[in-house]
Design an enzyme around this catalytic site. Structure first.
Site, PDB file in Angstrom:
ATOM      1  N   ARG A 160       0.864  -1.324   0.018  1.00 31.81           N
ATOM      2  CA  ARG A 160      -0.046   0.148   0.162  1.00 31.81           C
ATOM      3  C   ARG A 160       0.877   1.417   0.109  1.00 31.81           C
ATOM      4  NH1 ARG A 160      -2.362  -3.577  -0.976  1.00 31.81           N
ATOM      5  NH2 ARG A 160      -4.093  -4.515  -0.024  1.00 31.81           N
ATOM      6  N   SER A 239     -11.328  -0.255   3.073  1.00 32.76           N
ATOM      7  CA  SER A 239     -10.485  -0.558   4.352  1.00 32.76           C
ATOM      8  C   SER A 239      -9.954   0.804   4.708  1.00 32.76           C
ATOM      9  CB  SER A 239      -9.527  -1.519   4.074  1.00 32.76           C
ATOM     10  OG  SER A 239     -10.083  -2.754   3.460  1.00 32.76           O
ATOM     11  N   GLU A 343      -5.513   4.160   5.851  1.00 29.75           N
ATOM     12  CA  GLU A 343      -5.053   3.986   4.570  1.00 29.75           C
ATOM     13  C   GLU A 343      -5.621   5.371   3.864  1.00 29.75           C
ATOM     14  OE1 GLU A 343      -5.842   0.876   0.851  1.00 29.75           O
ATOM     15  OE2 GLU A 343      -6.130  -0.009   3.025  1.00 29.75           O
TER      16      GLU A 343
END
Length: 351
Positions: A160, A239, A343
């Site tokens: 990520r 998420s 995130e």
């Protein structure tokens, strides 16, 4: 190029939260994107780049600068080489590659947002990451004032993360190039256990690419991860927390906390993440810290379908969402000694 003043940003995000931008510019060509960025930089105006809005948490006060909405289009498939304009809808692009019989991104179906965002986050799900197929990223470099082509090997991809995320004020992605695979209509090897179980195959096997895509879409829909304006479980940024990666010392301390809280037989998820590092599940941590599906009584709550999604039930503010995020983060840290990291990109706010 369209310009609006005091323009609402909430409708441009999947959370449907946030105040207005002082100025909203919608660019439909690469040249317009570059022009808008150069103008903002020359004037010393804060710049917020908006694609599909699926990874943004915008302050209730809004953004006191220029929000640049990238609405460029372009899908160019030549054999197994794919070039996408940054503004292309990612999920639609995945569907078109699968329909063309190509493999490489079929398990990234249903992810909301634009193609230009995929290299920034190194978007991944169900055993695939875009880092595996991206060959080049074309971007405007705000430091040099030039358009540059960054080879995939130089993008600094990790879980990520990328060099674009590490230096968020430098690059504005214009185009992304991929190399897919012609496997005779079959998918890439299925890596993710949940997907393999749904497909009735062993990890490592291949299935028709369309079958893999459909299985992923079904899994995502069951978790509220496919956008549906009528379903408030999808009014989220996907998420909200990344899966923690722990070094050996931190992992040992974590396991001790787990045993103390849940008993010696408790086995939290563990995945190799490089030498001496282990990745565990943010969803598992949240659930076992007491934050179950549907948790909350206010207008921002955990999704009733997935503990990793924090949702707007229709009347939430950004502060409502952040209060819930902080409660979850702090609760997990108190329970297991692990600090979750958000995130989504926060604009004008922070946890």
């Amino acid at each position: 190029m369209q310009v609006r003043h005091d323009a609402p940003l909430a409708p441009l995000t999947t959370l449907r939260l946030g105040g207005p931008a002082a100025r909203l510019v919608t660019a439909t060509t690469d040249a317009e994107v570059v022009e808008a960025v150069r103008a903002a930089d020359a004037a010393g105006t804060p710049l917020l780049v908006v694609g599909g809005g699926s990874n943004l948490v915008v302050a209730d006060a809004g953004f006191p600068g220029t929000a640049l909405r990238i609405a460029t289009t372009g899908f160019d498939l030549d054999g197994t080489a794919l070039e996408l304009a940054a503004g292309e809808n990612w999920s639609d692009a995945v569907a078109r590659t699968v329909d063309a019989g190509l493999a490489g991104v079929e398990c990234l179906a249903g992810i909301p947002g634009s193609a230009g965002a995929t290299p920034i986050q190194n978007v991944g799900a169900y055993g695939q990451e875009v880092a595996e197929t991206i060959t080049e990223v074309v971007a405007y470099d705000r430091t040099t004032g030039e358009t540059v082509t960054v080879p995939g090997a130089d993008c600094g991809f990790s879980y990520r993360h990328s060099r674009f995320k590490a230096d968020p004020d430098r690059f504005v992605v214009l185009r992304v190039r991929f190399r897919l695979a012609d496997e005779g209509g079959l998918s890439a090897p299925i890596r993710y256990g949940e997907t393999a179980r749904m497909l009735g195959v062993a990890p490592g096997e291949r299935v028709p690419a369309a079958q893999a895509r459909d299985a992923v879409l079904k899994l995502r829909a069951g978790k509220g991860m496919v956008l549906d304006p009528e379903d408030h479980d999808t009014w989220s940024a996907g998420s909200f927390f990344t899966n923690p990666i722990l070094d050996e010392q931190a992992h040992a301390a974590f396991l001790a906390r787990v045993a103390d809280r849940l008993g010696p037989d408790a086995r939290p998820p563990a995945f190799p993440a490089g030498e001496g590092r282990t990745k565990t599940s943010a969803a598992w941590l949240i659930d076992h810290a007491g934050f179950t599906r549907g948790y909350g009584t206010g207008p921002a709550r955990i999704s009733s379908k997935h503990t990793l999604a924090l949702t707007n039930r229709g009347s939430a503010t950004t502060e409502d969402l952040l209060a819930l995020a902080r409660e979850v983060r702090d609760g997990v840290r108190d329970a297991f000694g692990v600090t979750l990291v958000n995130e989504p990109v926060t604009v004008g706010v922070s946890l």
